[in-house]
Write a protein that holds these residues in place. Sequence first.
Motif, PDB file in Angstrom:
ATOM      1  N   THR A  83       8.918   5.493  -2.903  1.00  0.00           N
ATOM      2  CA  THR A  83       8.480   6.756  -3.486  1.00  0.00           C
ATOM      3  C   THR A  83       7.098   6.620  -4.089  1.00  0.00           C
ATOM      4  O   THR A  83       6.222   7.438  -3.892  1.00  0.00           O
ATOM      5  N   VAL A  84       6.905   5.544  -4.845  1.00  0.00           N
ATOM      6  CA  VAL A  84       5.600   5.298  -5.434  1.00  0.00           C
ATOM      7  C   VAL A  84       5.294   3.834  -5.176  1.00  0.00           C
ATOM      8  O   VAL A  84       5.574   2.986  -5.985  1.00  0.00           O
ATOM      9  N   PRO A  85       4.760   3.510  -4.008  1.00  0.00           N
ATOM     10  CA  PRO A  85       4.656   2.110  -3.619  1.00  0.00           C
ATOM     11  C   PRO A  85       3.643   1.345  -4.444  1.00  0.00           C
ATOM     12  O   PRO A  85       2.569   1.847  -4.732  1.00  0.00           O
ATOM     13  N   ASN A  86       4.014   0.111  -4.817  1.00  0.00           N
ATOM     14  CA  ASN A  86       3.037  -0.790  -5.397  1.00  0.00           C
ATOM     15  C   ASN A  86       2.164  -1.288  -4.267  1.00  0.00           C
ATOM     16  O   ASN A  86       2.655  -1.631  -3.191  1.00  0.00           O
ATOM     17  N   GLN A  87       0.874  -1.294  -4.481  1.00  0.00           N
ATOM     18  CA  GLN A  87      -0.045  -1.718  -3.434  1.00  0.00           C
ATOM     19  C   GLN A  87      -0.060  -3.233  -3.321  1.00  0.00           C
ATOM     20  O   GLN A  87       0.138  -3.942  -4.303  1.00  0.00           O
ATOM     21  N   PRO A  88      -0.315  -3.762  -2.104  1.00  0.00           N
ATOM     22  CA  PRO A  88      -0.369  -5.213  -1.943  1.00  0.00           C
ATOM     23  C   PRO A  88      -1.462  -5.817  -2.815  1.00  0.00           C
ATOM     24  O   PRO A  88      -2.524  -5.226  -3.001  1.00  0.00           O
ATOM     25  N   GLU A  89      -1.189  -6.988  -3.342  1.00  0.00           N
ATOM     26  CA  GLU A  89      -2.182  -7.660  -4.163  1.00  0.00           C
ATOM     27  C   GLU A  89      -3.385  -8.054  -3.305  1.00  0.00           C
ATOM     28  O   GLU A  89      -3.235  -8.469  -2.164  1.00  0.00           O
ATOM     29  N   THR A  90      -4.552  -7.928  -3.862  1.00  0.00           N
ATOM     30  CA  THR A  90      -5.760  -8.408  -3.213  1.00  0.00           C
ATOM     31  C   THR A  90      -6.547  -9.192  -4.242  1.00  0.00           C
ATOM     32  O   THR A  90      -6.551  -8.845  -5.422  1.00  0.00           O
ATOM     33  N   PRO A  91      -7.211 -10.261  -3.815  1.00  0.00           N
ATOM     34  CA  PRO A  91      -7.940 -11.085  -4.782  1.00  0.00           C
ATOM     35  C   PRO A  91      -8.974 -10.299  -5.571  1.00  0.00           C
ATOM     36  O   PRO A  91      -9.271 -10.631  -6.706  1.00  0.00           O
ATOM     37  N   ALA A  92      -9.539  -9.257  -4.947  1.00  0.00           N
ATOM     38  CA  ALA A  92     -10.614  -8.519  -5.603  1.00  0.00           C
ATOM     39  C   ALA A  92     -10.114  -7.302  -6.378  1.00  0.00           C
ATOM     40  O   ALA A  92     -10.902  -6.461  -6.769  1.00  0.00           O
ATOM     41  N   ALA A  93      -8.795  -7.189  -6.572  1.00  0.00           N
ATOM     42  CA  ALA A  93      -8.264  -6.016  -7.270  1.00  0.00           C
ATOM     43  C   ALA A  93      -8.842  -5.933  -8.682  1.00  0.00           C
ATOM     44  O   ALA A  93      -8.846  -6.920  -9.413  1.00  0.00           O
ATOM     45  N   PRO A  94      -9.361  -4.758  -9.067  1.00  0.00           N
ATOM     46  CA  PRO A  94      -9.871  -4.603 -10.432  1.00  0.00           C
ATOM     47  C   PRO A  94      -8.761  -4.875 -11.442  1.00  0.00           C
ATOM     48  O   PRO A  94      -7.585  -4.632 -11.163  1.00  0.00           O
ATOM     49  N   PRO A  95      -9.111  -5.374 -12.622  1.00  0.00           N
ATOM     50  CA  PRO A  95      -8.098  -5.761 -13.607  1.00  0.00           C
ATOM     51  C   PRO A  95      -7.083  -4.663 -13.924  1.00  0.00           C
ATOM     52  O   PRO A  95      -5.897  -4.943 -14.028  1.00  0.00           O
ATOM     53  N   ILE A  96      -7.534  -3.415 -14.069  1.00  0.00           N
ATOM     54  CA  ILE A  96      -6.578  -2.369 -14.439  1.00  0.00           C
ATOM     55  C   ILE A  96      -5.564  -2.143 -13.328  1.00  0.00           C
ATOM     56  O   ILE A  96      -4.370  -1.961 -13.592  1.00  0.00           O
ATOM     57  N   LEU A  97      -5.994  -2.183 -12.077  1.00  0.00           N
ATOM     58  CA  LEU A  97      -5.064  -1.972 -10.974  1.00  0.00           C
ATOM     59  C   LEU A  97      -4.098  -3.143 -10.841  1.00  0.00           C
ATOM     60  O   LEU A  97      -2.902  -2.956 -10.586  1.00  0.00           O
TER      61      LEU A  97
END
Length: 198
Positions: free
Chosen positions: A3-17
Amino acid sequence: MPTVPNQPETPAAPPILARLRAETRPYHDALEAGAFNEALRAGAPTAAGTAHFLERMYGFLQPYETALRQHEADFGPAWQLPQRFRAPLILEDLGRAATDSGLPLCPDMPPLHTRPQLLGAMYVLEGSTLGGQVITRQLEKAGIPLRRYFAGYGERTGPMWKAFCHLLTEAATSDTADEIVASAALTFQCLAAWINKP
């Protein structure tokens, strides 16, 4: 259904995300544990179950969008808020008049009084547009008439999500990040309690 998918982790993900994904995951998973999601995973959604889910989503979206409209001036045109109001789509899907829906509203909404609180809630509800793509495919397989709400923003769903994440990253500060994350977690909890209520 995610319903509200968590996005796959990426090394460059901003801290808040990265924080939002990690710290809201248990509440996201609890939201997915409801009967409607189970029916989708089993490949057995029904028209009645779909309508019930939409009624519950309207009961949450309507007060959320009302609060967001009251703070629209705090956001600005880059957020494209008018395009993100989706409760009216549910009324269209259910064949109900906008002036008299007759649908119950969630009595236990998370606090939506500050911009950080609204940003946390937006993370949850904007994310739901991605899960809607999965639901649309499941409904199509089951021969259930498709609903506009689940289509998200159509072909613009991905770009709208990316634009939101970019704006959220810019808006979050060291002073507001904790409040944004707490609001997202509480929004997941309140939505799960409302959606999965017997």
